[in-house]
Enzyme design. Structure first.
Site, PDB file in Angstrom:
ATOM      1  CG  ASP A 176       8.357  57.076  64.277  1.00 59.09           C
ATOM      2  OD1 ASP A 176       7.748  58.164  64.259  1.00 59.09           O
ATOM      3  OD2 ASP A 176       8.446  56.365  65.294  1.00 59.09           O
ATOM      4  CG  HIS A 177       3.899  60.278  61.027  1.00 65.97           C
ATOM      5  ND1 HIS A 177       3.424  59.283  61.829  1.00 65.97           N
ATOM      6  CD2 HIS A 177       3.218  61.395  61.378  1.00 65.97           C
ATOM      7  CE1 HIS A 177       2.494  59.778  62.636  1.00 65.97           C
ATOM      8  NE2 HIS A 177       2.348  61.069  62.388  1.00 65.97           N
ATOM      9  CG  HIS A 239       4.918  57.996  66.824  1.00 61.52           C
ATOM     10  ND1 HIS A 239       5.477  57.712  65.606  1.00 61.52           N
ATOM     11  CD2 HIS A 239       3.587  57.767  66.677  1.00 61.52           C
ATOM     12  CE1 HIS A 239       4.516  57.341  64.763  1.00 61.52           C
ATOM     13  NE2 HIS A 239       3.368  57.359  65.389  1.00 61.52           N
TER      14      HIS A 239
HETATM   15  C1  BG6 Z   1      -0.150  57.414  64.233  1.00 62.20           C
HETATM   16  C2  BG6 Z   1      -1.076  56.663  65.149  1.00 62.20           C
HETATM   17  O1  BG6 Z   1       1.086  56.743  64.130  1.00 62.20           O
HETATM   18  O2  BG6 Z   1       0.067  58.721  64.732  1.00 62.20           O
HETATM   19  C3  BG6 Z   1      -2.377  57.408  65.311  1.00 62.20           C
HETATM   20  O3  BG6 Z   1      -1.324  55.366  64.606  1.00 62.20           O
HETATM   21  C4  BG6 Z   1      -2.134  58.839  65.736  1.00 62.20           C
HETATM   22  O4  BG6 Z   1      -3.217  56.752  66.259  1.00 62.20           O
HETATM   23  C5  BG6 Z   1      -1.115  59.499  64.813  1.00 62.20           C
HETATM   24  O5  BG6 Z   1      -3.365  59.535  65.686  1.00 62.20           O
HETATM   25  C6  BG6 Z   1      -0.743  60.872  65.324  1.00 62.20           C
HETATM   26  O6  BG6 Z   1       0.038  61.524  64.371  1.00 62.20           O
HETATM   27  P1  BG6 Z   1      -0.015  63.098  64.191  1.00 62.20           P
HETATM   28  O7  BG6 Z   1       1.008  63.384  63.155  1.00 62.20           O
HETATM   29  O8  BG6 Z   1      -1.418  63.433  63.772  1.00 62.20           O
HETATM   30  O9  BG6 Z   1       0.300  63.673  65.530  1.00 62.20           O
END
Ligand code: BG6
Length: 484
Positions: A176-177, A239
């Site tokens: 979950d980045h 997230h």
């Molecule tokens: C991803 C979603 O997990 O997170 C995307 O699939 C979204 O739709 C993205 O744009 C947002 O990540 P960040 O790091 O750009 O805020």
């Protein structure tokens, strides 16, 4: 200390690999975490050569180094193997190449498999890794997988079962980045390293908590995936609920992966699971429509590439979660996330109670804001006295807020997560018990919406979502706290 490991990347020709994986591995190389004793096998269907693959990797890291020799030293560790994930014979080839590289680079049998592919392939790949003996049990063997982890509780359970036939939970790293982001990791510091906040962190002093994940971008070129998913599954299930559980959990006994996981799971378990009727009351959705914003014309969601013309997929969600435990009873956690909003901004607002004040008028609620991105930092609103004669209350904002670059060393989320996976540290990954509970909570909302054929609320591109989102808080006598 330099790591000894063989990486195998499934989906090596894809966008994710080029955008995130190769640059993150290169950063670890520059930091000396990877040096001599590592190799990368990239696999995908396309018939690339090692040389061509290395050119692609080189291009993906071009903005990170002016040192051509260093970049080449890095890419020399990359090998390409054309691969069909359902063809057993191909795993035999992979095994031979893997063993050759393991001895050439002295990786001690340590292996990390990175699955940058659609989840429907995960089970199949894992089974083959076992049946074709690509897994040898000689060193550590870990599998790192991307979201989405299933599309509902039942598909996630199936997926999990198929992985667990091969890997145990401690070997599975579900990315979950957001958990790799600097400021998300700071949430625990704010809570547990500051007695002034720790003491106030409950329904006694907190009125509500707001979590906003706003994006200015639309679906870009991901319409194919997104139209089958929508904001609820794309952002809230993973997230947003991860962040919520970090905010709501009890203080862990120790600051380690297992203790934190135990508390996060307890917090998620305590979130009220709604009936379909309650879900309809507490969650609203919306879809963006064409509008002019900031001098630009934006198309509506239904006109985006690979999106159905009559799509009912939500590009915005706002909702209210309630937590039925002693600490949080009565404190709503409002969440919202959407695409094509006014600006990119991920923030947490902790809104403190403001009981009637016998001395002063106009006393504002204290709000602690944690800025996750694009700026990182904190602010705290406090009430001061307006300068001059008389005695008027003036709300002030104490702020420490900067572009991510200010922190200089702020590592990329993927870099942090890769290093954690290399170290076997699963603290910043999503675990099955969390994913499972999140799906239980989200499935109810999805089902409630799917049985509702009324018109989907719209919002103009460039706004902060449909009117229903504002009404959701208004009916509780509150409003979204969103200051520039
Ligand atoms: C991803 C979603 O997990 O997170 C995307 O699939 C979204 O739709 C993205 O744009 C947002 O990540 P960040 O790091 O750009 O805020």
């Amino acid at each position: 200390m330099e790591k000894q490991v063989l990486f195998t990347i499934f989906g090596a020709t894809g966008d994710l690999a080029s955008r995130k994986l190769y640059p993150s591995l290169f950063r670890l190389f520059k930091r000396g975490e990877l040096a001599e004793n590592f190799a990368v096998i990239g696999t995908a269907r396309r018939p690339w050569t090692d040389d061509y693959y290395r050119e692609i990797v080189l291009a993906s890291i071009s903005s990170l180094s002016n040192d051509k020799r260093q970049a080449e030293l890095f890419t020399n560790h990359f090998y390409y193997q054309s691969h069909d994930v359902s063809d057993s014979g191909h795993y035999a080839t992979l095994k031979v190449l893997g063993e050759k590289l393991a001895s050439q680079y002295q990786t001690r049998g340590n292996q990390i498999f990175f699955l940058a592919m659609a989840p429907r392939f995960f089970g199949n790949i894992a089974q083959h890794l076992k049946s074709e003996k690509v897994l040898t049990g000689k060193g550590f063997e870990r599998i790192v997988i991307e979201k989405p982890f299933g599309e509902s509780l039942s598909t996630a359970t199936e997926l999990n079962d198929s992985l667990r036939q091969v890997f145990d939970e401690s070997q599975i790293f579900r990315i979950d980045h957001y958990l790799g982001k600097e400021m998300i990791q700071s949430v625990s510091a704010v809570r547990f390293a500051n007695p002034i906040f720790e003491a106030l962190w409950s329904n006694q002093y907190i009125d509500n908590i707001q979590i906003t994940f706003a994006e200015a971008i639309g679906v870009e070129d991901r319409g194919g995936y997104y139209d089958g998913s929508g904001a609820l599954k794309d952002m809230i299930q993973n997230h947003v609920l991860q962040v919520l559980s970090l905010l709501a959990m009890e203080k862990p006994v120790k600051f380690d992966g297992d203790s934190i996981l135990a508390e996060k799971v307890k917090a998620l378990q305590a979130i009220r699971k709604y009936s379909h009727e309650e879900a309809k009351e507490s969650f609203i959705r919306g879809q963006y429509v064409s509008a002019k914003f900031d001098g630009q014309d934006f198309i509506g969601y239904r006109s985006e590439p690979k999106v159905a013309e009559d799509s009912r997929t939500e590009t915005f969600v706002a909702g209210k979660f309630l937590i039925d435990n002693e600490r949080w009873a009565g404190v709503p956690f409002y969440v919202r996330s959407g695409k094509r909003l006014t600006e990119k901004g991920t923030r947490i607002n902790v809104v403190f109670k403001n009981e009637s004040n016998p001395l002063f008028e106009n006393v504002q609620q204290n709000v602690l804001t944690i800025y996750i991105q694009p700026t990182e930092g904190f602010s705290l609103t406090v009430n001061g006295k307006q300068a001059g004669s008389g005695f008027e209350i003036d709300p002030l904002r104490l702020a420490f807020r900067h572009d991510a670059e200010y922190f200089g060393n702020s590592p990329e989320a993927y870099e942090t997560l890769f290093l954690d996976a290399l170290n076997g540290n699963s603290m910043n990954f999503s675990h099955w018990e969390e994913a499972k509970r999140a799906w239980e909570l989200i499935d109810v909302v999805r089902e409630a919406w799917d049985s509702d054929s009324s018109e989907l609320p719209e919002y103009p591109a460039g706004s902060m979502g449909p009117i229903a989102s504002f009404k959701l808080l208004e009916k509780d006598g509150r409003s979204w706290n969103w200051k520039p």
